[in-house]
Design a protein around this motif. Structure first.
Motif, PDB file in Angstrom:
ATOM      1  N   LYS A  64      30.462   8.214   8.610  1.00 24.06           N
ATOM      2  CA  LYS A  64      30.158   6.822   8.232  1.00 24.06           C
ATOM      3  C   LYS A  64      28.683   6.625   7.908  1.00 24.06           C
ATOM      4  O   LYS A  64      27.820   7.291   8.473  1.00 24.06           O
ATOM      5  N   LEU A  66      26.075   3.320   8.003  1.00 19.82           N
ATOM      6  CA  LEU A  66      25.928   1.922   8.427  1.00 19.82           C
ATOM      7  C   LEU A  66      24.679   1.334   7.793  1.00 19.82           C
ATOM      8  O   LEU A  66      23.660   2.022   7.653  1.00 19.82           O
ATOM      9  N   ALA A 115      31.136  -3.295   9.976  1.00 18.88           N
ATOM     10  CA  ALA A 115      31.013  -2.178  10.909  1.00 18.88           C
ATOM     11  C   ALA A 115      32.076  -2.288  11.996  1.00 18.88           C
ATOM     12  O   ALA A 115      32.269  -3.352  12.589  1.00 18.88           O
ATOM     13  N   GLU A 135      29.695   5.811  17.513  1.00 18.49           N
ATOM     14  CA  GLU A 135      29.602   4.781  16.472  1.00 18.49           C
ATOM     15  C   GLU A 135      29.114   3.468  17.064  1.00 18.49           C
ATOM     16  O   GLU A 135      28.343   2.735  16.433  1.00 18.49           O
ATOM     17  N   GLU A 144      29.818  -0.958   7.106  1.00 19.24           N
ATOM     18  CA  GLU A 144      29.996   0.500   7.109  1.00 19.24           C
ATOM     19  C   GLU A 144      30.583   0.929   5.770  1.00 19.24           C
ATOM     20  O   GLU A 144      31.338   0.192   5.134  1.00 19.24           O
TER      21      GLU A 144
END
Ligand code: MAN
Ligand code: CA
Length: 200
Positions: free
Chosen positions: A89, A91, A115, A122, A199
């Motif tokens: 991912k 962000l 997100a 995470e 995200e």
């Protein structure tokens, strides 16, 4: 059809592995254009790459070049604190505080979504941005029709939670979820102004 597809996939995979070691692409260090190293033409006839169609060769070099340029861009953005990479991912925040529908919309317009931490790593990465702005943020989580049950935006039940003690307590009246500045979660009304973190 299936066997043809798997043949092609194997062929391309083999080509990529081979090419990583031998292919000499222009402008890629260790590949074409570095003094003292063989050129692609120099490899012709001696490597098992000879006989590959030149166009395929060029395409593989183009893909390697794109990957290198993308990772350079990611490096610059991460260095400047514009993005945080966590696993697969990316962000990022635009620094804006808006209600839940607006936050979700701006993430989706940018090609991402809000997100949505799905594990401790995470959650810590999202918390990093929350702390950077010192603002609570909406997460990509909503309450289902069954009150007290929360789910991802695609309707799948949560497989990781970080509720603050005694949360969620809204019993259907708090359908969104905010992250506090300690990383814990609170169910909350959706019409407040909260930091947008996306995200991708
Ligand atoms: C308190 C707690 C939270 C709740 C808010 C709503 O902070 O009860 O669970 O979401 O009030 O204002
Ligand atoms: Ca609550």
């Amino acid at each position: 059809m299936f066997s043809y597809m798997s043949y092609m996939l194997t062929a391309v995979a083999a080509l990529l592995v081979t090419c990583d070691a031998l292919c000499k692409c222009p402008g890629i260090p260790g590949l074409f254009g570095i003094p003292g190293l063989p050129t692609r033409d120099g490899l012709k006839g001696q490597s098992h790459l000879s006989g590959l169609p030149g166009s395929l060769y060029t395409e593989v070099c183009n893909i390697l070049d794109l990957k290198r340029r993308l990772s350079r861009l990611e490096g610059v953005l991460a260095l400047n604190g514009k993005i945080i990479e966590v696993g697969e991912k990316i962000l990022a925040s635009n620094g804006k505080e808006v209600d839940f529908p607006s936050a979700l919309e701006s993430c989706e317009e940018a090609g991402g979504t809000l997100a949505t931490p799905t594990n401790e790593e995470e959650n810590k990465a999202v918390l990093g941005i929350v702390k950077q702005y010192n603002r609570y943020a909406y997460l990509g989580i909503k309450e289902s029709e069954t009150s007290g049950q929360f789910m991802y935006m695609n309707g799948i039940p949560l497989n990781y939670t970080k509720w603050h003690p005694h949360e969620p307590n809204g019993k259907g009246s708090e359908k969104c979820v905010e992250m506090y500045t300690d990383g814990t979660w609170n169910d909350r009304r959706c019409n407040l102004y909260r930091l947008t973190i996306c995200e991708f």
